[in-house]
Design a protein around this motif. Structure first.
Motif, PDB file in Angstrom:
ATOM      1  N   ILE A  58      69.526  10.193 -36.343  1.00 30.40           N
ATOM      2  CA  ILE A  58      70.043  10.327 -37.703  1.00 30.40           C
ATOM      3  C   ILE A  58      69.580   9.125 -38.499  1.00 30.40           C
ATOM      4  O   ILE A  58      69.790   7.977 -38.099  1.00 30.40           O
ATOM      5  CB  ILE A  58      71.582  10.442 -37.701  1.00 30.40           C
ATOM      6  CG1 ILE A  58      71.983  11.706 -36.933  1.00 30.40           C
ATOM      7  CG2 ILE A  58      72.124  10.456 -39.127  1.00 30.40           C
ATOM      8  CD1 ILE A  58      73.449  11.864 -36.701  1.00 30.40           C
ATOM      9  N   GLY A  59      68.947   9.402 -39.640  1.00 26.84           N
ATOM     10  CA  GLY A  59      68.336   8.361 -40.451  1.00 26.84           C
ATOM     11  C   GLY A  59      69.299   7.626 -41.358  1.00 26.84           C
ATOM     12  O   GLY A  59      70.474   7.983 -41.486  1.00 26.84           O
ATOM     13  N   PRO A  60      68.798   6.595 -42.022  1.00 24.78           N
ATOM     14  CA  PRO A  60      69.623   5.739 -42.871  1.00 24.78           C
ATOM     15  C   PRO A  60      70.210   6.485 -44.068  1.00 24.78           C
ATOM     16  O   PRO A  60      69.598   7.397 -44.612  1.00 24.78           O
ATOM     17  CB  PRO A  60      68.663   4.641 -43.327  1.00 24.78           C
ATOM     18  CG  PRO A  60      67.295   5.180 -43.118  1.00 24.78           C
ATOM     19  CD  PRO A  60      67.388   6.168 -42.006  1.00 24.78           C
ATOM     20  N   ASP A  61      71.415   6.065 -44.419  1.00 21.44           N
ATOM     21  CA  ASP A  61      72.131   6.573 -45.600  1.00 21.44           C
ATOM     22  C   ASP A  61      72.480   8.047 -45.510  1.00 21.44           C
ATOM     23  O   ASP A  61      72.851   8.660 -46.511  1.00 21.44           O
ATOM     24  CB  ASP A  61      71.362   6.289 -46.893  1.00 21.44           C
ATOM     25  CG  ASP A  61      71.196   4.804 -47.136  1.00 21.44           C
ATOM     26  OD1 ASP A  61      72.167   4.056 -46.908  1.00 21.44           O
ATOM     27  OD2 ASP A  61      70.099   4.383 -47.546  1.00 21.44           O
ATOM     28  N   ALA A  93      66.498  10.536 -43.753  1.00 21.55           N
ATOM     29  CA  ALA A  93      67.263   9.598 -44.569  1.00 21.55           C
ATOM     30  C   ALA A  93      67.945  10.328 -45.728  1.00 21.55           C
ATOM     31  O   ALA A  93      67.424  11.312 -46.247  1.00 21.55           O
ATOM     32  CB  ALA A  93      66.346   8.518 -45.111  1.00 21.55           C
ATOM     33  N   ARG A  94      69.115   9.831 -46.095  1.00 20.40           N
ATOM     34  CA  ARG A  94      69.852  10.290 -47.287  1.00 20.40           C
ATOM     35  C   ARG A  94      70.189  11.781 -47.239  1.00 20.40           C
ATOM     36  O   ARG A  94      70.316  12.434 -48.271  1.00 20.40           O
ATOM     37  CB  ARG A  94      69.074   9.942 -48.566  1.00 20.40           C
ATOM     38  CG  ARG A  94      68.839   8.457 -48.735  1.00 20.40           C
ATOM     39  CD  ARG A  94      67.902   8.152 -49.892  1.00 20.40           C
ATOM     40  NE  ARG A  94      66.638   8.896 -49.815  1.00 20.40           N
ATOM     41  CZ  ARG A  94      65.607   8.555 -49.035  1.00 20.40           C
ATOM     42  NH1 ARG A  94      65.670   7.476 -48.281  1.00 20.40           N
ATOM     43  NH2 ARG A  94      64.509   9.293 -49.031  1.00 20.40           N
ATOM     44  N   THR A  95      70.339  12.309 -46.051  1.00 17.97           N
ATOM     45  CA  THR A  95      70.666  13.724 -45.872  1.00 17.97           C
ATOM     46  C   THR A  95      72.155  13.852 -45.635  1.00 17.97           C
ATOM     47  O   THR A  95      72.754  13.014 -44.970  1.00 17.97           O
ATOM     48  CB  THR A  95      69.843  14.293 -44.708  1.00 17.97           C
ATOM     49  OG1 THR A  95      68.491  14.426 -45.160  1.00 17.97           O
ATOM     50  CG2 THR A  95      70.348  15.632 -44.225  1.00 17.97           C
ATOM     51  N   MET A 135      71.167  20.389 -60.157  1.00 20.11           N
ATOM     52  CA  MET A 135      72.192  20.387 -59.110  1.00 20.11           C
ATOM     53  C   MET A 135      71.648  19.765 -57.830  1.00 20.11           C
ATOM     54  O   MET A 135      72.296  18.924 -57.198  1.00 20.11           O
ATOM     55  CB  MET A 135      72.679  21.823 -58.853  1.00 20.11           C
ATOM     56  CG  MET A 135      73.751  21.965 -57.787  1.00 20.11           C
ATOM     57  SD  MET A 135      73.149  22.355 -56.115  1.00 20.11           S
ATOM     58  CE  MET A 135      72.161  23.812 -56.358  1.00 20.11           C
ATOM     59  N   MET A 136      70.445  20.141 -57.431  1.00 23.55           N
ATOM     60  CA  MET A 136      69.837  19.610 -56.212  1.00 23.55           C
ATOM     61  C   MET A 136      69.566  18.111 -56.335  1.00 23.55           C
ATOM     62  O   MET A 136      69.804  17.354 -55.386  1.00 23.55           O
ATOM     63  CB  MET A 136      68.555  20.379 -55.888  1.00 23.55           C
ATOM     64  CG  MET A 136      68.812  21.836 -55.510  1.00 23.55           C
ATOM     65  SD  MET A 136      67.323  22.852 -55.495  1.00 23.55           S
ATOM     66  CE  MET A 136      66.495  22.235 -54.035  1.00 23.55           C
ATOM     67  N   ASP A 137      69.082  17.686 -57.501  1.00 24.29           N
ATOM     68  CA  ASP A 137      68.781  16.272 -57.721  1.00 24.29           C
ATOM     69  C   ASP A 137      70.050  15.418 -57.745  1.00 24.29           C
ATOM     70  O   ASP A 137      70.015  14.236 -57.408  1.00 24.29           O
ATOM     71  CB  ASP A 137      68.003  16.072 -59.022  1.00 24.29           C
ATOM     72  CG  ASP A 137      66.574  16.582 -58.933  1.00 24.29           C
ATOM     73  OD1 ASP A 137      66.085  16.851 -57.808  1.00 24.29           O
ATOM     74  OD2 ASP A 137      65.939  16.732 -59.998  1.00 24.29           O
ATOM     75  N   TYR A 138      71.167  16.005 -58.134  1.00 22.69           N
ATOM     76  CA  TYR A 138      72.443  15.291 -58.190  1.00 22.69           C
ATOM     77  C   TYR A 138      73.096  15.179 -56.809  1.00 22.69           C
ATOM     78  O   TYR A 138      73.655  14.140 -56.455  1.00 22.69           O
ATOM     79  CB  TYR A 138      73.407  16.002 -59.152  1.00 22.69           C
ATOM     80  CG  TYR A 138      74.839  15.530 -59.020  1.00 22.69           C
ATOM     81  CD1 TYR A 138      75.260  14.357 -59.644  1.00 22.69           C
ATOM     82  CD2 TYR A 138      75.755  16.241 -58.239  1.00 22.69           C
ATOM     83  CE1 TYR A 138      76.564  13.915 -59.507  1.00 22.69           C
ATOM     84  CE2 TYR A 138      77.059  15.794 -58.097  1.00 22.69           C
ATOM     85  CZ  TYR A 138      77.462  14.633 -58.730  1.00 22.69           C
ATOM     86  OH  TYR A 138      78.743  14.195 -58.588  1.00 22.69           O
ATOM     87  N   THR A 139      73.043  16.234 -56.026  1.00 20.48           N
ATOM     88  CA  THR A 139      73.875  16.348 -54.826  1.00 20.48           C
ATOM     89  C   THR A 139      73.534  15.325 -53.750  1.00 20.48           C
ATOM     90  O   THR A 139      74.430  14.654 -53.226  1.00 20.48           O
ATOM     91  CB  THR A 139      73.812  17.772 -54.256  1.00 20.48           C
ATOM     92  OG1 THR A 139      74.189  18.691 -55.284  1.00 20.48           O
ATOM     93  CG2 THR A 139      74.769  17.940 -53.090  1.00 20.48           C
ATOM     94  N   ALA A 140      72.284  15.186 -53.369  1.00 24.69           N
ATOM     95  CA  ALA A 140      71.941  14.251 -52.283  1.00 24.69           C
ATOM     96  C   ALA A 140      72.341  12.818 -52.622  1.00 24.69           C
ATOM     97  O   ALA A 140      73.031  12.175 -51.815  1.00 24.69           O
ATOM     98  CB  ALA A 140      70.466  14.366 -51.913  1.00 24.69           C
ATOM     99  N   PRO A 141      71.987  12.263 -53.806  1.00 22.21           N
ATOM    100  CA  PRO A 141      72.414  10.896 -54.116  1.00 22.21           C
ATOM    101  C   PRO A 141      73.949  10.764 -54.225  1.00 22.21           C
ATOM    102  O   PRO A 141      74.508   9.734 -53.846  1.00 22.21           O
ATOM    103  CB  PRO A 141      71.754  10.583 -55.457  1.00 22.21           C
ATOM    104  CG  PRO A 141      70.670  11.575 -55.610  1.00 22.21           C
ATOM    105  CD  PRO A 141      71.050  12.775 -54.808  1.00 22.21           C
ATOM    106  N   LEU A 184      79.030   8.747 -51.746  1.00 17.94           N
ATOM    107  CA  LEU A 184      80.299   9.108 -51.130  1.00 17.94           C
ATOM    108  C   LEU A 184      80.372   8.606 -49.685  1.00 17.94           C
ATOM    109  O   LEU A 184      81.382   8.039 -49.247  1.00 17.94           O
ATOM    110  CB  LEU A 184      80.466  10.629 -51.181  1.00 17.94           C
ATOM    111  CG  LEU A 184      81.847  11.207 -50.958  1.00 17.94           C
ATOM    112  CD1 LEU A 184      82.836  10.703 -51.978  1.00 17.94           C
ATOM    113  CD2 LEU A 184      81.759  12.739 -51.031  1.00 17.94           C
ATOM    114  N   ALA A 185      79.284   8.770 -48.943  1.00 15.83           N
ATOM    115  CA  ALA A 185      79.246   8.298 -47.551  1.00 15.83           C
ATOM    116  C   ALA A 185      79.429   6.792 -47.482  1.00 15.83           C
ATOM    117  O   ALA A 185      80.168   6.285 -46.627  1.00 15.83           O
ATOM    118  CB  ALA A 185      77.935   8.715 -46.886  1.00 15.83           C
TER     119      ALA A 185
END
Length: 173
Positions: free
Chosen positions: A33-36, A56-58, A153-159, A164-165
């Motif tokens: 599992i990658g970073p962030d 990462a960032r997933t 929506m896609m560009d907002y959700t991952a970041p 949140l994490a």
């Protein structure tokens, strides 16, 4: 309740120190599992006959199951969003793709970078969702090209899930 992380045979999960793994998660075997990245409550990621790689960032949201098969590893790219209670099995998810809640991606299937698989969709074995397309239904089929609203929506959700994490990790939760 803490995450349950265990080896299987000679494979022990490798989780980047910057990733967040919520309480109640089970991770076993040859998993990276990658970073962030964020693995949320009640997820199971099991790699006992092949490997699972998460970039990462997933974010893998609550109740999702990720597994592999002897024929196919499960490869999940960077900046991927996987909605609640999805089943991700022996497939490839490209960078920046979006998998809706309760979707199922089956053996040998591919969701290319920037593609969107709708909530409740079932992507059958060996099918490919090309980048820039929205597929839905059971079995999943092409619906239309991704529009500006989808992209936003896609560009907002991952970041958002990375933030949140980090908040959960830093608050001890």
């Amino acid at each position: 309740m803490v995450p349950y992380i265990r080896s299987y045979r000679d494979a022990y999960p490798r989780i980047d120190a910057g990733a967040y793994v919520a309480a109640g998660v089970v991770i076993a075997g040859d998993v990276e599992i990658g970073p962030d990245s964020g693995i949320w409550y009640g997820c199971v990621i099991r790699a006992d006959v092949n490997k699972v790689r998460v970039g990462a960032r997933t974010n893998i949201q609550d109740g999702t199951i990720v597994h592999e098969s002897r024929l196919y590893p499960t490869l999940i790219g960077d900046d991927v969003t996987i909605g609640h209670m999805a089943v991700i099995h022996a497939c490839t998810l490209g960078d920046g793709c979006f998998i809706g809640m309760k979707a199922m991606v089956m053996d040998g299937a591919v969701v290319e970078a920037g593609a969107l698989l709708a909530a409740g969709a079932m992507l059958t074995p060996g099918k490919t969702v090309p980048g820039g397309q929205l597929w839905a239904g059971s079995p999943a089929r092409y619906v239309r090209d991704i529009n500006e609203q989808d992209r936003a929506m896609m560009d907002y959700t991952a970041p958002h899930y990375v933030k949140l994490a980090h908040e959960y990790k830093n608050s001890g939760g």
